[in-house]
Design a protein around this motif. Structure first.
Motif, short mmCIF file in Angstrom:
data_model
loop_
_atom_site.label_atom_id
_atom_site.label_comp_id
_atom_site.label_asym_id
_atom_site.label_seq_id
_atom_site.Cartn_x
_atom_site.Cartn_y
_atom_site.Cartn_z
N CYS A 46 -5.36 10.07 -4.08
CA CYS A 46 -5.34 9.71 -5.50
C CYS A 46 -6.54 10.33 -6.19
O CYS A 46 -6.47 10.66 -7.37
CB CYS A 46 -5.36 8.19 -5.66
SG CYS A 46 -6.70 7.38 -4.82
N GLY B 113 11.47 0.53 0.55
CA GLY B 113 10.89 -0.04 -0.67
C GLY B 113 11.93 -0.09 -1.78
O GLY B 113 12.02 -1.05 -2.54
N SER B 114 12.76 0.95 -1.83
CA SER B 114 13.76 1.02 -2.90
C SER B 114 14.85 -0.03 -2.71
O SER B 114 15.55 -0.37 -3.65
CB SER B 114 14.36 2.42 -2.93
OG SER B 114 14.79 2.76 -1.63
N GLY C 244 -1.37 6.42 -9.91
CA GLY C 244 -1.65 7.85 -9.76
C GLY C 244 -2.82 8.33 -10.60
O GLY C 244 -3.32 7.62 -11.47
N LEU D 24 -5.74 1.18 2.80
CA LEU D 24 -5.32 0.53 1.56
C LEU D 24 -4.53 -0.75 1.81
O LEU D 24 -4.28 -1.50 0.87
CB LEU D 24 -4.56 1.51 0.66
CG LEU D 24 -5.48 2.58 0.06
CD1 LEU D 24 -4.68 3.65 -0.66
CD2 LEU D 24 -6.50 1.96 -0.88
N PHE E 86 -13.58 0.37 -8.35
CA PHE E 86 -12.66 1.50 -8.39
C PHE E 86 -11.44 1.09 -9.20
O PHE E 86 -10.76 0.13 -8.85
CB PHE E 86 -12.27 1.86 -6.95
CG PHE E 86 -11.30 2.99 -6.87
CD1 PHE E 86 -11.71 4.27 -7.17
CD2 PHE E 86 -9.98 2.77 -6.53
CE1 PHE E 86 -10.81 5.32 -7.13
CE2 PHE E 86 -9.08 3.81 -6.48
CZ PHE E 86 -9.49 5.09 -6.78
N GLU F 61 -3.20 -0.01 -8.56
CA GLU F 61 -3.98 1.22 -8.41
C GLU F 61 -2.97 2.35 -8.33
O GLU F 61 -2.29 2.51 -7.31
CB GLU F 61 -4.82 1.17 -7.13
CG GLU F 61 -5.87 0.06 -7.13
CD GLU F 61 -7.00 0.30 -8.12
OE1 GLU F 61 -7.15 1.43 -8.62
OE2 GLU F 61 -7.72 -0.68 -8.41
N GLU G 240 0.71 15.20 -11.41
CA GLU G 240 -0.01 15.07 -10.15
C GLU G 240 0.80 15.74 -9.05
O GLU G 240 1.88 15.23 -8.71
CB GLU G 240 -0.15 13.56 -9.89
CG GLU G 240 -0.76 13.15 -8.62
CD GLU G 240 -0.78 11.63 -8.43
OE1 GLU G 240 -1.80 11.13 -8.00
OE2 GLU G 240 0.25 10.95 -8.66
N PRO H 204 0.83 -1.21 0.00
CA PRO H 204 0.00 0.00 0.00
C PRO H 204 0.87 1.28 0.00
O PRO H 204 2.06 1.20 0.29
CB PRO H 204 -0.78 -0.12 1.31
CG PRO H 204 0.09 -0.95 2.20
CD PRO H 204 1.02 -1.76 1.35
N1 LIG Z 1 -5.27 4.59 -7.50
C1 LIG Z 1 -5.32 4.44 -6.20
O1 LIG Z 1 -6.12 3.70 -5.65
C2 LIG Z 1 -4.38 5.21 -5.32
C3 LIG Z 1 -4.69 5.38 -3.97
C4 LIG Z 1 -3.79 6.09 -3.16
C5 LIG Z 1 -2.63 6.59 -3.70
N2 LIG Z 1 -2.36 6.41 -5.03
C6 LIG Z 1 -1.16 6.98 -5.61
O2 LIG Z 1 -0.03 6.72 -4.77
C7 LIG Z 1 0.94 7.76 -4.92
C8 LIG Z 1 1.37 8.26 -3.57
O3 LIG Z 1 1.78 7.23 -2.74
P1 LIG Z 1 3.33 6.88 -2.50
O4 LIG Z 1 4.14 8.13 -2.56
O5 LIG Z 1 3.39 6.05 -1.26
O6 LIG Z 1 3.63 6.00 -3.79
P2 LIG Z 1 4.98 5.18 -4.13
O7 LIG Z 1 4.76 4.59 -5.47
O8 LIG Z 1 6.15 6.04 -3.92
O9 LIG Z 1 5.05 4.02 -3.03
C9 LIG Z 1 4.04 3.04 -2.93
C10 LIG Z 1 4.58 1.84 -2.20
O10 LIG Z 1 5.60 1.23 -2.98
C11 LIG Z 1 6.74 0.96 -2.17
N3 LIG Z 1 7.92 0.88 -3.04
C12 LIG Z 1 8.81 1.83 -3.38
N4 LIG Z 1 9.73 1.35 -4.24
C13 LIG Z 1 9.42 0.06 -4.46
C14 LIG Z 1 9.95 -0.97 -5.26
N5 LIG Z 1 11.03 -0.78 -6.01
N6 LIG Z 1 9.35 -2.17 -5.26
C15 LIG Z 1 8.23 -2.39 -4.52
N7 LIG Z 1 7.67 -1.45 -3.74
C16 LIG Z 1 8.25 -0.24 -3.71
C17 LIG Z 1 6.70 2.09 -1.18
O11 LIG Z 1 7.48 1.80 -0.05
C18 LIG Z 1 5.22 2.14 -0.86
O12 LIG Z 1 4.88 1.12 0.04
C19 LIG Z 1 0.25 8.82 -5.76
O13 LIG Z 1 0.70 8.72 -7.09
C20 LIG Z 1 -1.22 8.45 -5.66
O14 LIG Z 1 -2.01 8.94 -6.71
C21 LIG Z 1 -3.21 5.72 -5.84
#
Ligand SMILES: NC(=O)c1ccc[n+]([C@@H]2O[C@H](COP(=O)([O-])OP(=O)(O)OC[C@H]3O[C@@H](n4cnc5c(N)ncnc54)[C@H](O)[C@@H]3O)[C@@H](O)[C@H]2O)c1
Length: 497
Positions: A299, A226-227, A267, A175, A459, A265, A392, A167
């Motif tokens: 989002c 995550g990275s 951006g 989430l 959704f 899900e 965004e 999430p």
């Molecule tokens: N469509 C939807 O349902 C929805 C809902 C909420 C947020 N979002 C989107 O999420 C974004 C904001 O959230 P964020 O900044 O946490 O997003 P992000 O993509 O930076 O991180 C999401 C998740 O991925 C992990 N992650 C990072 N690098 C990874 C890798 N290499 N492999 C696997 N996992 C990795 C992160 O630790 C985090 O848990 C916005 O773009 C927003 O629009 C979408």
């Protein structure tokens, strides 16, 4: 109810939060921790374990072993356990909500409602799963040309195996449970990788699953950057499904993932189209709430207003008047606008605002920033040459673009690779439906701001905004595969006469 003893074991003696594997909360053998900063104070608030790749392997092994027995656990027993999780979440909601305030600067009332909404989602998933997963199909062979009725096909839904749940920071509890509850109800095991900000709230949430008495190994949680462990997790051979919510990282994951079903899900650049016959008061309220709730870090936030020129002045004036009244400050004080999640996020938002300034946007409210706190910013006369017309911001910035017609607005939306949601304001339902038909986005709201809930509505995002669909029924459907058992009879059977 106080959470001290309930949550005690999730924290090590030194204060760092533990990871969870095979029924036990553990410290990492890496001996390292990762800090979690408070977005408001910018000081380190928490430490979590930096798990190693070997620990990731252990989590998957535990999940794989536990899943076998869970897949044979009756649906009503799975549902009963999930109801217990939901009850525990409600009883122990406040400490989890307090983490959301400190980790992601979520206003305190919203933090508590995220936890309660999550408990409701779990209950609903248990109830829906009882019915949806209990239904299969019986097909007879004689519908197909040349066949007689000597074959009966029993179609059932079987679990995928081990689901990797990832999430994002903005709803780290809601989430997460929107992945965990359907995965578990459908007979899968889970490895959760919470976001770097929101990980401690995620640990609290996981404890509710643990304390409810789920079999050991069924839910596991690895923590770390995550990275650093992300690629290892998503490429792991034990993964049978990836359910990811986040930004562009999801696109990279989907490009690399092999033969694994994915729920993505991602951006959005949710546009609000305001037609000349719109109720301008209603539209202005929606832009204000939709654009600035949780400081635009949703989002489904309104991330672009496309207003027809005749009514643009009236709309802009009403939204600007509303922005003046927003309370800017700290999440503990339940302010409308609170610090954004990180310094890098604040810098990114500022970059978009500066680009718009240089290219001639008109500032209806002055841009102001202190640390990670950005005052609500309303930009008018935004043009397609500006980055903010396409990207965004994920911050408290709402751009207004004036258009000649609704068709021009729709064309702008459809030219963006982000296609999560959109909304349209008009008093003419036929026009609203025509615009909705023309908008190539996952959801279109008529006369209301974009929104993810209620959580049982489907959704989904189109194009770069996602793969698959969420919403309780659709998530349950994502977490199973179809299995056919064909009974071959020695003579035709017309049991129905
Ligand atoms: N469509 C939807 O349902 C929805 C809902 C909420 C947020 N979002 C989107 O999420 C974004 C904001 O959230 P964020 O900044 O946490 O997003 P992000 O993509 O930076 O991180 C999401 C998740 O991925 C992990 N992650 C990072 N690098 C990874 C890798 N290499 N492999 C696997 N996992 C990795 C992160 O630790 C985090 O848990 C916005 O773009 C927003 O629009 C979408």
């Amino acid at each position: 109810m106080a959470g001290d003893t309930f949550y005690k074991e999730i924290r090590a003696a030194g204060g760092a939060y533990k990871w969870h594997c095979d029924g036990a909360w553990r410290e990492s053998t890496s001996g390292k921790t990762v800090g979690v900063s408070n977005p408001a104070t910018r000081a380190r608030e928490y430490e979590v374990q930096a798990c190693t790749q070997a620990e990731v392997d252990e989590a998957f092994a535990a999940a794989k072993a536990a899943q076998k027995g869970w897949a044979r656990t009756p649906l009503w027993q799975r549902a009963a356990l999930l109801h217990k999780v939901a009850a525990l979440m409600r009883d122990h909601a406040q400490p989890m909500a307090d983490c959301l305030v400190k980790e992601i600067a979520k206003p305190s009332k919203d933090a508590l409602s995220e936890v309660i909404r999550s408990a409701d989602l779990i209950d609903y998933t248990a109830e829906e799963g009882l019915r949806a997963l209990g239904e299969g199909a019986l097909l007879t062979s004689d519908s197909f040309p040349g066949q007689t009725r000597n074959k009966l096909c029993l179609v059932s839904k079987v679990p995928l195996g081990v689901v990797l749940a990832i999430p994002p920071f903005n709803y780290p509890v809601n989430l997460a449970v929107s992945k965990l509850a359907p995965a578990l109800m459908a007979g899968n095991a889970v490895v959760l990788k919470p976001p770097s900000q929101g990980v401690v709230a995620g640990s609290h949430m996981l404890q509710c699953f643990v304390k409810a008495g789920l079999p050991k190994g069924l839910v596991n949680m690895v923590t770390g950057k995550g990275s650093e462990i992300g690629d290892y997790l998503t490429g792991h051979p034990a993964v049978n499904c990836i359910s990811f919510t986040g930004g562009d990282t999801g696109i990279a994951i989907s490009r690399k993932a092999g033969m694994v079903p994915m729920q993505m899900e991602l951006g959005g650049k949710d546009a609000c189209i305001v037609c000349s016959d719109a109720d301008i008061d209603l539209a202005a309220k929606a832009v204000l709430k939709g654009g600035f709730s949780y400081s635009g870090q949703r989002c489904t936030a309104v991330k672009l207003v496309l207003v027809v020129k005749e009514v643009a002045d009236a709309l802009a004036a009403k939204v600007a008047a509303g922005v003046e009244k927003l309370r800017v400050g700290m999440p503990e004080d339940d302010c409308d606008i609170t610090p954004v999640v990180s310094e890098s996020s604040a810098n990114f938002i500022e970059g978009l605002v500066e680009d718009a300034r240089q290219k001639g946007a008109k500032f209806l409210t002055p841009y102001r920033r202190e640390g990670n706190l950005i005052w609500p910013t309303l930009l008018d006369h935004v043009t397609p040459e500006m980055r903010i017309a396409w990207e965004e911001p994920f911050g408290p910035v709402v751009p207004i673009m004036r258009v000649a017609s609704a068709d021009e607005a729709v064309a702008h939306c459809n030219a963006n690779n982000l296609a999560l949601q959109g909304c349209v304001f008009t008093r003419d339902i036929n026009k609203a439906i025509a615009i909705s038909d023309a908008m190539e986005t996952g959801t279109v709201q008529i006369n209301a701001a974009p929104a993810r809930g209620p959580d049982h509505f489907p959704f989904q995002g189109f194009r770069d905004s996602g793969i698959g669909s969420q919403g309780i029924r659709n998530s349950l459907a994502m977490m199973v595969k179809t299995k056919s058992t064909v009974v071959n009879l020695d003579k035709d059977s017309y049991a129905s006469g």
